[in-house]
Design a protein around this motif. Structure first.
Motif, mmCIF file in Angstrom:
data_model
loop_
_atom_site.group_PDB
_atom_site.id
_atom_site.type_symbol
_atom_site.label_atom_id
_atom_site.label_comp_id
_atom_site.label_asym_id
_atom_site.label_seq_id
_atom_site.Cartn_x
_atom_site.Cartn_y
_atom_site.Cartn_z
ATOM 1 N N GLY A 40 30.300 16.974 71.792
ATOM 2 C CA GLY A 40 30.248 15.562 72.160
ATOM 3 C C GLY A 40 28.827 15.071 72.339
ATOM 4 O O GLY A 40 28.486 13.955 71.949
ATOM 5 N N VAL A 41 27.978 15.903 72.923
ATOM 6 C CA VAL A 41 26.566 15.544 73.099
ATOM 7 C C VAL A 41 25.887 15.407 71.742
ATOM 8 O O VAL A 41 25.137 14.457 71.502
ATOM 9 C CB VAL A 41 25.845 16.580 73.989
ATOM 10 N N LEU A 42 26.165 16.331 70.840
ATOM 11 C CA LEU A 42 25.600 16.245 69.484
ATOM 12 C C LEU A 42 26.078 14.981 68.781
ATOM 13 O O LEU A 42 25.292 14.277 68.145
ATOM 14 C CB LEU A 42 26.024 17.458 68.657
ATOM 15 N N GLU A 43 27.371 14.710 68.877
ATOM 16 C CA GLU A 43 27.930 13.530 68.233
ATOM 17 C C GLU A 43 27.262 12.263 68.750
ATOM 18 O O GLU A 43 26.857 11.389 67.977
ATOM 19 C CB GLU A 43 29.435 13.468 68.476
ATOM 20 N N MET A 44 27.118 12.170 70.072
ATOM 21 C CA MET A 44 26.481 10.988 70.659
ATOM 22 C C MET A 44 25.029 10.862 70.196
ATOM 23 O O MET A 44 24.568 9.765 69.871
ATOM 24 C CB MET A 44 26.537 11.045 72.177
ATOM 25 N N ALA A 45 24.307 11.977 70.161
ATOM 26 C CA ALA A 45 22.896 11.938 69.767
ATOM 27 C C ALA A 45 22.733 11.452 68.335
ATOM 28 O O ALA A 45 21.891 10.601 68.045
ATOM 29 C CB ALA A 45 22.261 13.311 69.951
ATOM 30 N N ILE A 46 23.542 11.986 67.443
ATOM 31 C CA ILE A 46 23.435 11.595 66.030
ATOM 32 C C ILE A 46 23.886 10.153 65.846
ATOM 33 O O ILE A 46 23.226 9.358 65.167
ATOM 34 C CB ILE A 46 24.251 12.552 65.142
ATOM 35 N N ALA A 47 25.006 9.792 66.451
ATOM 36 C CA ALA A 47 25.527 8.440 66.305
ATOM 37 C C ALA A 47 24.559 7.410 66.872
ATOM 38 O O ALA A 47 24.316 6.372 66.267
ATOM 39 C CB ALA A 47 26.889 8.333 66.984
ATOM 40 N N MET A 48 23.961 7.711 68.036
ATOM 41 C CA MET A 48 23.027 6.759 68.633
ATOM 42 C C MET A 48 21.730 6.650 67.833
ATOM 43 O O MET A 48 21.073 5.620 67.863
ATOM 44 C CB MET A 48 22.745 7.124 70.084
ATOM 45 N N PHE A 49 21.377 7.694 67.108
ATOM 46 C CA PHE A 49 20.224 7.603 66.211
ATOM 47 C C PHE A 49 20.508 6.573 65.121
ATOM 48 O O PHE A 49 19.628 5.816 64.729
ATOM 49 C CB PHE A 49 19.939 8.970 65.585
#
Length: 91
Positions: A40-49
């Motif tokens: 979930g943290v990875l998903e948020m980081a990539i999506a927010m980029f």
């Protein structure tokens, strides 16, 4: 709205293993700190980029910068056509 597009734990693990150690350690530490799965943290980081206003992949807009500029130009034209002014943004 039900979210169905997520990064799988298996994919996240493979991605994490490929990261440089300092980034991997920071990501895992942050995941533990907020008590949230690392995928979930990875998903948020990539999506927010890709889109600062998203919460995850499911609501992430992946328009290219040129597409976004075109949409802004259209919105500004519609605003002006309706007799309104478009505020200037600081650079």
């Amino acid at each position: 709205m039900q979210l169905t597009e997520h990064l799988s734990p298996r994919a996240a693990q493979a991605f994490i293993e490929a990261l440089p150690v300092p980034i991997r350690d920071a990501l895992l530490a942050y995941s533990a700190e907020i008590e949230y799965p690392v995928e979930g943290v990875l998903e948020m980081a990539i999506a927010m980029f890709l889109d600062l206003d998203c919460a995850g992949f499911a609501d992430c807009r992946t328009d290219t910068p040129s597409m976004m500029r075109e949409r802004i130009a259209i919105l500004e034209a519609v605003i002006r056509k309706n007799g309104l002014t478009v505020p200037e943004l600081p650079e």
